[in-house]
Enzyme design. Structure first.
Site, PDB file in Angstrom:
ATOM      1  N   VAL A  52      -6.709  -3.349   6.671  1.00  0.00           N
ATOM      2  CA  VAL A  52      -5.372  -3.945   6.574  1.00  0.00           C
ATOM      3  C   VAL A  52      -4.956  -4.381   7.974  1.00  0.00           C
ATOM      4  CG1 VAL A  52      -2.961  -3.627   5.902  1.00  0.00           C
ATOM      5  CG2 VAL A  52      -4.741  -2.467   4.625  1.00  0.00           C
ATOM      6  N   GLY A 111     -10.407   1.341   5.551  1.00  0.00           N
ATOM      7  CA  GLY A 111     -11.053   2.242   4.605  1.00  0.00           C
ATOM      8  C   GLY A 111     -12.493   1.828   4.444  1.00  0.00           C
ATOM      9  N   SER A 170     -12.236  -1.654   2.855  1.00  0.00           N
ATOM     10  CA  SER A 170     -11.064  -2.491   3.115  1.00  0.00           C
ATOM     11  C   SER A 170     -10.549  -2.344   4.543  1.00  0.00           C
ATOM     12  CB  SER A 170      -9.951  -2.126   2.137  1.00  0.00           C
ATOM     13  OG  SER A 170      -9.512  -0.816   2.397  1.00  0.00           O
ATOM     14  N   ASP A 195      -3.144   7.296  -7.713  1.00  0.00           N
ATOM     15  CA  ASP A 195      -3.505   7.786  -6.375  1.00  0.00           C
ATOM     16  C   ASP A 195      -2.242   7.986  -5.543  1.00  0.00           C
ATOM     17  OD1 ASP A 195      -5.242   8.703  -4.448  1.00  0.00           O
ATOM     18  OD2 ASP A 195      -5.663   6.708  -3.642  1.00  0.00           O
ATOM     19  N   GLY A 243      -4.889  -0.509   9.384  1.00  0.00           N
ATOM     20  CA  GLY A 243      -5.472   0.492   8.486  1.00  0.00           C
ATOM     21  C   GLY A 243      -6.884   0.105   8.111  1.00  0.00           C
TER      22      GLY A 243
HETATM   23  C1  PIT Z   1       1.657  -2.696   4.546  1.00  0.00           C
HETATM   24  C2  PIT Z   1       1.435  -1.919   5.650  1.00  0.00           C
HETATM   25  C3  PIT Z   1       0.331  -1.076   5.633  1.00  0.00           C
HETATM   26  C4  PIT Z   1      -0.499  -1.021   4.541  1.00  0.00           C
HETATM   27  C5  PIT Z   1      -0.246  -1.806   3.452  1.00  0.00           C
HETATM   28  C6  PIT Z   1       0.837  -2.660   3.453  1.00  0.00           C
HETATM   29  C7  PIT Z   1      -1.129  -1.718   2.309  1.00  0.00           C
HETATM   30  C8  PIT Z   1      -0.747  -2.068   1.126  1.00  0.00           C
HETATM   31  C9  PIT Z   1      -1.538  -2.077  -0.069  1.00  0.00           C
HETATM   32  C10 PIT Z   1      -2.799  -1.567  -0.208  1.00  0.00           C
HETATM   33  C11 PIT Z   1      -3.446  -1.635  -1.403  1.00  0.00           C
HETATM   34  C12 PIT Z   1      -2.853  -2.246  -2.497  1.00  0.00           C
HETATM   35  C13 PIT Z   1      -1.587  -2.759  -2.369  1.00  0.00           C
HETATM   36  C14 PIT Z   1      -0.957  -2.667  -1.165  1.00  0.00           C
HETATM   37  O1  PIT Z   1      -3.516  -2.308  -3.681  1.00  0.00           O
HETATM   38  O2  PIT Z   1       0.118  -0.292   6.691  1.00  0.00           O
HETATM   39  O3  PIT Z   1       2.711  -3.538   4.565  1.00  0.00           O
HETATM   40  O4  PIT Z   1      -4.682  -1.142  -1.595  1.00  0.00           O
END
Ligand code: PIT
Length: 448
Positions: free
Chosen positions: A109, A104, A107, A215, A102
């Site tokens: 992930v 953004g 950020s 959100d 992921g």
């Molecule tokens: C996962 C898989 C995935 C995305 C995430 C976790 C993201 C988690 C997340 C994102 C945030 C946050 C807390 C958790 O504050 O595809 O296991 O911005």
């Protein structure tokens, strides 16, 4: 903090060091210095390379070409090299970075594996810029450190450097809520109640703790594993804040006996798009009317968003679906939604009542998470509702919306983020939203 991941597989967290998972936070200062040293060194190297390549301009074409093909080769050999490079050696010493899942604006992930235990994790890398970015990040961390619930994402450990924060989180591999709805061949009210029960349960926990998510949307609801019995997890606390105790008693906000009249704020809000962009949190379609009307917000804003999610889950369409922001805001402030069109005729009165109780303009009268968990539609798991398969209508409506949204010109004032997302790899924070919050819960930065 220790937690057991995925009870079904009996997975455990990587062992904490002597001082626990957050031991690294205490070494932030040294870590920062190391990073500064590394950065200075890297900058020097880059400057040197730059000077070298600036010499002999005639050779540049060749060297650029060579460089490019080397890069291409490297990328083909190792497609993850680019984002791997963003990870601090302390993180990569402990975790093997596997793939980007992921991204953004601020950020990324990634899926990662603990090198010793081979436990899978998600690591969210946050780029922290300026005081506001730092405050927003600390607010997110403050919430994540406190939460511990089956339906809320869990934080395993944190690494901090001067400009980056790495959140090691439990890995959810089951996809987003709507992806699963679409992927299934059938979807009945009963299936919707199962998902909503889990979200309401997570929300009830958060609200009891005093956390407002702010959100909530289908993209932030992930299944832990691909199996049918997977739990659903609330993720992305980038806009979360702590509820101000004062709010519910706030006299200016006590509307139980008065008419909850937002009309005076409508024009002001709709015309002042600038204000909306500067001040609001969240994705426009899920915004509660009190947020648009600049009233203090409470956990009730999450319940409004849950109403929007329920509407989408049962129909594949948005309750407030306008092509421009001012029109969308007006519709929300009027509470102008309907149960017309496909498949609403096939949806039970009980399900509609659940939505009505959530999409209630007055936050004081809106159903709380605790009440949602007791609503007859959820409690009975839609036992008295029709058993009609809504899948075809939902998929068709989602598809229609997706193609309409993609054909809209982004510069023509259409609402950004108005597509109902079902794509993996788009999370988190990648859906355009209006702002991010500081530690006191005020939105301070435009993230679109
Ligand atoms: C996962 C898989 C995935 C995305 C995430 C976790 C993201 C988690 C997340 C994102 C945030 C946050 C807390 C958790 O504050 O595809 O296991 O911005």
């Amino acid at each position: 903090m220790l937690f057991i991941m995925g009870s079904s597989s009996g997975k455990v967290l990587p062992e904490p060091s002597k001082n626990g998972y957050f031991c690294l936070i205490s070494s932030v200062v040294n870590f920062k210095k190391q990073e500064t040293d590394r950065k200075t060194c890297k900058e020097k190297q880059q400057a040197w390379l730059w000077r070298r390549s600036d010499r002999g301009a005639s050779r540049r074409g060749i060297s650029e070409g060579v460089k490019e093909s080397v890069h291409l080769e490297e990328r083909m050999r190792n497609p993850n090299a680019k984002f791997r490079a963003k990870f601090d050696p302390r993180v990569t010493a402990r975790y093997d970075i596997k793939a980007l899942i992921g991204r953004g604006s601020f950020s990324r992930v990634v899926r990662a594996e603990h090198r010793r235990t081979h436990q899978p994790f998600a690591i969210k890398l946050l780029e922290v810029k300026g005081r506001e970015g730092h405050e927003a990040c600390q607010a997110e961390l403050g919430v994540l450190r406190r939460v511990n619930h089956t339906n809320v994402i869990r934080l395993a450990e944190v690494f901090e450097t001067q400009h980056r924060v790495y959140l090691v989180l439990e890995l959810a591999t089951g996809g987003e809520l709507l992806e699963r709805v679409v992927a299934r061949g059938t979807f009945r009210e009963r299936d919707a109640t199962k998902a909503l029960m889990m979200v309401s349960s997570g929300l009830h926990y958060l609200h009891t703790l005093g956390v407002i998510h702010r959100d909530l949307k289908p993209e932030n609801l992930l299944y832990y594993h691909p199996g049918r019995d997977s739990r659903l997890i609330i993720t992305d606390f980038g806009l979360a804040c702590w509820e101000n105790n004062r709010r519910r008693e706030d006299t200016a906000f006590t509307t139980r006996d008065a008419n909850f009249d937002l009309s005076t704020d409508v024009e002001e809000c709709c015309q002042d798009e600038d204000w909306a962009v500067r001040t609001l949190c969240g994705t426009p379609e899920y915004l509660a009317p009190e947020m648009l009307a600049r009233r203090p917000c409470s956990s009730a804003v999450d319940m409004w968003a849950l109403g929007v999610i329920t509407y989408i889950l049962l129909s594949g369409s948005l309750p407030f679906d306008q092509s421009s922001r001012p029109r969308l805001f007006r519709a929300i402030l009027r509470g102008g939604y309907s149960f017309h069109g496909d498949p609403w005729k096939s949806v039970s009165a009980s399900a509609k009542s659940f939505i009505d109780r959530l999409l209630t303009l007055d936050p004081e009268h809106r159903m709380s998470a605790e009440e949602a968990l007791k609503h007859p539609w959820l409690v009975s798991m839609a036992a008295c509702s029709s058993n009609k398969n809504l899948h075809r209508s939902i998929s068709r409506n989602l598809q229609r919306r997706a193609s309409r949204a993609s054909s809209r010109c982004p510069s023509s004032g259409s609402t950004p983020g108005s597509r109902i997302s079902m794509r993996s790899g788009s999370r988190p924070n990648s859906r355009p939203r209006l702002g991010v919050s500081n530690s006191s819960g005020q939105c301070v930065k435009i993230a679109t």
